[in-house]
Each structure stands twice: as structure tokens, then as C-alpha cells.
Write an enzyme that holds these catalytic residues in place. Structure first.
Site, mmCIF file in Angstrom:
data_model
loop_
_atom_site.group_PDB
_atom_site.id
_atom_site.type_symbol
_atom_site.label_atom_id
_atom_site.label_comp_id
_atom_site.label_asym_id
_atom_site.label_seq_id
_atom_site.Cartn_x
_atom_site.Cartn_y
_atom_site.Cartn_z
ATOM 1 N N ARG A 129 -28.287 -3.412 -2.396
ATOM 2 C CA ARG A 129 -27.397 -2.298 -2.799
ATOM 3 C C ARG A 129 -26.299 -2.015 -1.790
ATOM 4 O O ARG A 129 -25.756 -0.921 -1.723
ATOM 5 C CB ARG A 129 -28.195 -1.022 -3.060
ATOM 6 C CG ARG A 129 -29.172 -1.176 -4.209
ATOM 7 C CD ARG A 129 -29.581 0.156 -4.788
ATOM 8 N NE ARG A 129 -30.502 -0.078 -5.887
ATOM 9 C CZ ARG A 129 -31.809 -0.275 -5.725
ATOM 10 N NH1 ARG A 129 -32.344 -0.244 -4.518
ATOM 11 N NH2 ARG A 129 -32.563 -0.489 -6.777
ATOM 12 N N LYS A 151 -10.850 -5.264 -0.382
ATOM 13 C CA LYS A 151 -10.966 -5.842 -1.721
ATOM 14 C C LYS A 151 -11.814 -7.102 -1.610
ATOM 15 O O LYS A 151 -11.512 -7.984 -0.794
ATOM 16 C CB LYS A 151 -9.589 -6.225 -2.268
ATOM 17 C CG LYS A 151 -8.820 -5.067 -2.877
ATOM 18 C CD LYS A 151 -7.619 -5.617 -3.636
ATOM 19 C CE LYS A 151 -6.760 -4.520 -4.212
ATOM 20 N NZ LYS A 151 -5.555 -5.069 -4.873
ATOM 21 N N GLU A 193 3.064 -14.304 3.537
ATOM 22 C CA GLU A 193 2.539 -12.929 3.468
ATOM 23 C C GLU A 193 2.988 -12.121 4.700
ATOM 24 O O GLU A 193 3.168 -10.913 4.616
ATOM 25 C CB GLU A 193 1.010 -12.926 3.346
ATOM 26 C CG GLU A 193 0.457 -13.744 2.169
ATOM 27 C CD GLU A 193 0.497 -13.045 0.809
ATOM 28 O OE1 GLU A 193 1.034 -11.926 0.709
ATOM 29 O OE2 GLU A 193 -0.020 -13.650 -0.159
ATOM 30 N N LYS A 239 -0.254 -3.322 6.588
ATOM 31 C CA LYS A 239 -1.253 -3.285 5.507
ATOM 32 C C LYS A 239 -2.182 -2.100 5.704
ATOM 33 O O LYS A 239 -2.516 -1.394 4.737
ATOM 34 C CB LYS A 239 -2.046 -4.591 5.421
ATOM 35 C CG LYS A 239 -3.058 -4.518 4.275
ATOM 36 C CD LYS A 239 -3.448 -5.820 3.653
ATOM 37 C CE LYS A 239 -4.358 -5.558 2.446
ATOM 38 N NZ LYS A 239 -4.900 -6.780 1.851
ATOM 39 N N GLU A 249 -5.608 1.358 -4.799
ATOM 40 C CA GLU A 249 -4.439 0.895 -5.558
ATOM 41 C C GLU A 249 -4.176 1.713 -6.816
ATOM 42 O O GLU A 249 -4.172 1.210 -7.936
ATOM 43 C CB GLU A 249 -4.536 -0.600 -5.898
ATOM 44 C CG GLU A 249 -3.186 -1.143 -6.355
ATOM 45 C CD GLU A 249 -3.112 -2.666 -6.412
ATOM 46 O OE1 GLU A 249 -3.739 -3.331 -5.564
ATOM 47 O OE2 GLU A 249 -2.399 -3.150 -7.296
ATOM 48 N N ARG A 253 -0.218 1.024 -2.927
ATOM 49 C CA ARG A 253 -0.785 -0.267 -2.541
ATOM 50 C C ARG A 253 -0.181 -1.394 -3.371
ATOM 51 O O ARG A 253 -0.137 -2.547 -2.925
ATOM 52 C CB ARG A 253 -2.321 -0.235 -2.648
ATOM 53 C CG ARG A 253 -2.987 -1.482 -2.076
ATOM 54 C CD ARG A 253 -4.467 -1.306 -1.793
ATOM 55 N NE ARG A 253 -5.043 -2.564 -1.305
ATOM 56 C CZ ARG A 253 -6.259 -2.698 -0.809
ATOM 57 N NH1 ARG A 253 -7.066 -1.656 -0.721
ATOM 58 N NH2 ARG A 253 -6.699 -3.877 -0.398
ATOM 59 N N ASN A 257 2.196 -6.163 -3.753
ATOM 60 C CA ASN A 257 2.378 -7.212 -4.761
ATOM 61 C C ASN A 257 3.813 -7.725 -4.843
ATOM 62 O O ASN A 257 4.153 -8.454 -5.772
ATOM 63 C CB ASN A 257 1.954 -6.699 -6.143
ATOM 64 C CG ASN A 257 0.475 -6.388 -6.184
ATOM 65 O OD1 ASN A 257 -0.312 -6.994 -5.454
ATOM 66 N ND2 ASN A 257 0.084 -5.434 -7.014
ATOM 67 N N HIS A 260 4.552 -11.115 -6.224
ATOM 68 C CA HIS A 260 3.323 -11.616 -6.833
ATOM 69 C C HIS A 260 3.383 -11.737 -8.352
ATOM 70 O O HIS A 260 2.569 -12.445 -8.935
ATOM 71 C CB HIS A 260 2.122 -10.764 -6.402
ATOM 72 C CG HIS A 260 1.636 -11.089 -5.008
ATOM 73 N ND1 HIS A 260 2.442 -10.953 -3.894
ATOM 74 C CD2 HIS A 260 0.455 -11.569 -4.545
ATOM 75 C CE1 HIS A 260 1.758 -11.317 -2.818
ATOM 76 N NE2 HIS A 260 0.554 -11.701 -3.174
ATOM 77 N N HIS A 264 2.409 -15.285 -9.129
ATOM 78 C CA HIS A 264 1.175 -15.586 -9.864
ATOM 79 C C HIS A 264 1.456 -16.432 -11.094
ATOM 80 O O HIS A 264 0.659 -17.309 -11.439
ATOM 81 C CB HIS A 264 0.486 -14.291 -10.291
ATOM 82 C CG HIS A 264 -0.348 -13.671 -9.210
ATOM 83 N ND1 HIS A 264 -0.686 -12.340 -9.207
ATOM 84 C CD2 HIS A 264 -0.910 -14.206 -8.105
ATOM 85 C CE1 HIS A 264 -1.423 -12.086 -8.133
ATOM 86 N NE2 HIS A 264 -1.557 -13.199 -7.439
ATOM 87 N N HIS A 278 -1.173 -20.477 -2.803
ATOM 88 C CA HIS A 278 -0.848 -19.079 -3.112
ATOM 89 C C HIS A 278 0.380 -18.599 -2.341
ATOM 90 O O HIS A 278 1.322 -18.069 -2.925
ATOM 91 C CB HIS A 278 -2.056 -18.180 -2.825
ATOM 92 C CG HIS A 278 -1.756 -16.725 -2.969
ATOM 93 N ND1 HIS A 278 -1.611 -16.123 -4.201
ATOM 94 C CD2 HIS A 278 -1.504 -15.758 -2.047
ATOM 95 C CE1 HIS A 278 -1.319 -14.845 -4.032
ATOM 96 N NE2 HIS A 278 -1.240 -14.593 -2.727
#
Ligand SMILES: NC(=O)c1ccc[n+]([C@@H]2O[C@H](COP(=O)([O-])OP(=O)(O)OC[C@H]3O[C@@H](n4cnc5c(N)ncnc54)[C@H](O)[C@@H]3O)[C@@H](O)[C@H]2O)c1
Ligand SMILES: [Zn+2]
Length: 381
Positions: A129, A151, A193, A239, A249, A253, A257, A260, A264, A278
């Protein structure tokens, strides 16, 4: 691993109340892993999750650093690559942790790039848990992006990162010497990045990168240059500030992106393959976001061209024509963009820019203008 030249480290705090933690950045800081863990969680056992490539270069040093402080450890080594963010590998890692009698008060150590960080972090969020974990990032992308912010995820057959949790680490130990063994192409992709933080909110940092990127790539402090450490610290600070404002987010946040949406779509069109990493996709995506913003008259074309010039000079792609192999049609790209971002009555949500360092979230971007822009870009080939 190269011998530590310097153990003095920069520390960036991530302020999230009871979930706050430090990012410790410096050449050679891995040697302090055991001492730091023993101080944070006296008596805790640890379990290292890593991949085969990282194990070859770093595992022995990490285990030695733990042994040095009397911290017990066991480990699992998974295959390298995105395919390890799967249910199957997730299950293997969970079972290995349980088999090694890791308990609630013990720790998982994610030793690797973003794949390992996302996988091990997600495992830590659910095993017994939820147990604590430490990030020891070993790629540039992980130093400046994936190891910070909590994340975690594995991939679904329907898309990347669809099964996951927010779970903050208790420490990020970013040893810049570990990046010396990273393939140059991976380093360059991670650099996209780094540039992103300048482009989205810090024009001064972007100018600094234009002048100092070679030293960031070279690394090594023997000449007295701490350019790599500086670039990583500024990126982590940026960040950390955004994550502290908007951990889950719901607003700001999303600025992370930048590049992105286009990125993407290109990455997906290339099947998330070696054809386009990426960070490479994000470099092209950022150049396109600046060009699109210039086309919307949000900033002078010359400023968008300055962004393209810098990304191109470090060797990153800046437009579809830089990507090897067959390109998708504008219809395919628009479908991929629509899948990625919610479309409301023909309007897309996009991170646009009013200049270098001035990104903002725009919810009303007309799909037909994006289509016209991409058609032009695809025709450039
Ligand atoms: N959680 C987040 O906020 C977040 C943010 C950005 C990206 N990500 C995720 O990160 C992943 C990509 O991470 P990545 O680019 O670090 O890829 P990666 O973890 O696959 O690492 C890239 C390659 O480098 C190798 N490698 C790692 N460290 C090395 C070292 N020191 N020396 C030699 N080889 C080394 C790896 O084995 C791998 O082959 C994606 O799955 C993405 O979804 C997560
Ligand atoms: Zn990214």
C-alpha cells in the site's frame, strides 16, 4: 564509473509540505547514497530497481555506497527500454520486492533513466500500500525531468503512462558523473528538456545555454567548469517551482508540456521507436510551437528562428523534414494531436509563447490553423 572529482553538491528543495524533499546535484554524489539514506530512514532496508545497461555502469558503485553506510540492499535488474514499463515487468518487480522481505518502512531505489524511475516509483506507490523511494537518475532526461515531481506510471496497450500514480520520492540524488557513460544521442535528447525550461519561463537561462551548451555536453569539472551542474540545477529549480505550485497538474504544470503536443504526435507517428527519441520529438515540437506562435503573430519570426537555430546547432531536429524515414500525413498528425489533447468544438489546448521565456496555456487554438501550419511544414521536405 569515473572517480568523483568533487563531492560538494548543489541542493534544490521541492516544497510540498509533508512530502517535501531535496534534489542533490553534483559530480560524485552517488558515494553519499548510503549515508543519506541512513540519515533519512535509520535502519531501513533498500531494494534497487535498475536496468541491464545501468547495472553494468553504476550498480557496483551504488551497492558499495550503501554497504559503506551499513544499509542492507537487494535488487532486480530489468531489460532496458520502454517495454519494461509493462504489467509483466511491473509484476516481476513487485514480486521480487515482496520476496526480499521489504516492509512498510523500507525503501525502493530507482537507479536508472525515466523508464526505471517511472516503473520503480509506481511499484513503490502500491507495494504494501505504498512505501518510500529514492530516485537516482542516470540519464539527463531523468536528472532534469522524470525524477522530479512524483509522476509515476507504466504503459497500457492504449497509450503511454496510462496506469500510474502521483508518488513523490523522499530524495533525488543526481550524480552528474553518471552521465559520462550515456550515449551522446541520449544526452542530446535530454538536453531538449533542459532548453525547454529556458524557453518556457527563463529567457536568461536560454541565452546562457546558447553560450555554454558545449560545456554542458562536455561535463567534467577539471577545467573548473560546472556548466553541466548549473544547467541541471536551474532546470530542477524550474520544475520544482512549477510542481510546488501545481502538484497534480490542474493548471500551471501543463506549461511543462511546451513542445509536447506537436512532439508527441511526431513520436507516435514514428511508433515510439529509435527513429525519434522523446527529447528529439520535443525539440522539433518546441521549434514548431514557436513557429506556430510566430505565425499567430504572438512574437517576431526572428525570435522563433533563434530557437530553431540553437536546437539545430546542438544537433536536434527542428522540423518534420529532419526526421529520417517516411513521414505521416497531415491527417494522421491531426488525429494523433486530437487523441493527445482534448478537442472542444474544433478548439485545441496548446502551450503557446509570446517570446523566449514567455509560455502560456491557450485553450482556444483553432484546429484548422494547426492543420494549415502542419501542411506547410510537411511540404517543406
Ligand atoms: N515521470 C515523469 O515526470 C516523466 C517525465 C518525462 C519522461 N518520463 C518517462 O521517461 C522515460 C524516458 O526516460 P529516459 O529518456 O531516461 O529513457 P531510459 O530510461 O530508457 O534510458 C535511455 C537509455 O539509456 C540507458 N542508460 C541509462 N542511464 C545510463 C547511463 N548512465 N549510462 C549508459 N546508459 C544508460 C538506458 O538503459 C536506456 O537504454 C519515458 O518512459 C517517459 O515516459 C517521465
Ligand atoms: Zn518530455
Amino acid at each position: 564509473m569515473t572517480a568523483p572529482v568533487r563531492t560538494e553538491a548543489a541542493t534544490v528543495a521541492v516544497s510540498l509540505g509533508a512530502r517535501s524533499y531535496d534534489i542533490v546535484i553534483g559530480r560524485g554524489v552517488l558515494a553519499s547514497l548510503g549515508v543519506r539514506i541512513a540519515a533519512l530512514r535509520p535502519g531501513a532496508k533498500t531494494f534497487i530497481v535498475t536496468d541491464e545497461n545501468v547495472a553494468r555502469h553504476v550498480l557496483a558503485s551504488a551497492e558499495a555506497a550503501l554497504a559503506h553506510a551499513g544499509v542492507a540492499t537487494s535488487r532486480v535488474i530489468v531489460p532496458p527500454g520502454e517495454a519494461s514499463k509493462s504489467y509483466r515487468v511491473f509484476e516481476q518487480v513487485c514480486e521480487a520486492i515482496i520476496a526480499s522481505h521489504i516492509e512498510r518502512g523500507d525503501l525502493v531505489i530507482a537507479l536508472g533513466g525515466g523508464v526505471i524511475g517511472d516503473l520503480a516509483g509506481f511499484v513503490a506507490s502500491v507495494v504494501r500500500r505504498g512505501i518510500d523511494y529514492v530516485q537516482v537518475p542516470t540519464t539527463l532526461l531523468a536528472h532534469v525531468d522524470s525524477s522530479v515531481g512524483g509522476k509515476t506510471a507504466i504503459d497500457s496497450a492504449y497509450g503511454k503512462n496510462l496506469i500510474g500514480a502521483f508518488h513523490q520520492p523522499i530524495l533525488v540524488l543526481a550524480d552528474t558523473a553518471l552521465l559520462d557513460t550515456l550515449p551522446e544521442r541520449e544526452f542530446r535528447a535530454g538536453y531538449a528538456e533542459v532548453a525547454k525550461y529556458g524557453l518556457l519561463g527563463d529567457a536568461g537561462f536560454f541565452s546562457w545555454l546558447e553560450a555554454n551548451w558545449r560545456e554542458v555536453f562536455a561535463g567534467g569539472n577539471s577545467s573548473g567548469s560546472f556548466a553541466r551542474e548549473h544547467a541541471i540545477a536551474v532546470s530542477c529549480r524550474a520544475k520544482a517551482a512549477i510542481v510546488a505550485r501545481d502538484e497534480r497538474e490542474t493548471g500551471d504544470r501543463a506549461l511543462l508540456n511546451l513542445g509536447h503536443t506537436f512532439g508527441h504526435a511526431l513520436e507516435a507517428a514514428c511508433g515510439f521507436s529509435e527513429r525519434l527519441l522523446h527529447g528529439e520529438a520535443i525539440a522539433a515540437g518546441m521549434a514548431l510551437a514557436f513557429a506556430f506562435s510566430a505565425r499567430q503573430r504572438l512574437l517576431p519570426a526572428a525570435e522563433a528562428e533563434r530557437v530553431t537555430r540553437h536546437l539545430a546547432v546542438v544537433g536536434l531536429p527542428t522540423t518534420p523534414k529532419d526526421i529520417p524515414g517516411p513521414l505521416p500525413s497531415v491527417d494522421q498528425l491531426m488525429d494523433l494531436i486530437a487523441q493527445d489533447k482534448k478537442v472542444k468544438r474544433g478548439m485545441l489546448t496548446f502551450v503557446l509563447v509570446r517570446g523566449i521565456g514567455a509560455a502560456f496555456i491557450e485553450a482556444g487554438v483553432d484546429q484548422s490553423e494547426v492543420r494549415a501550419f502542419l501542411s506547410e511544414k510537411l511540404a517543406e521536405r
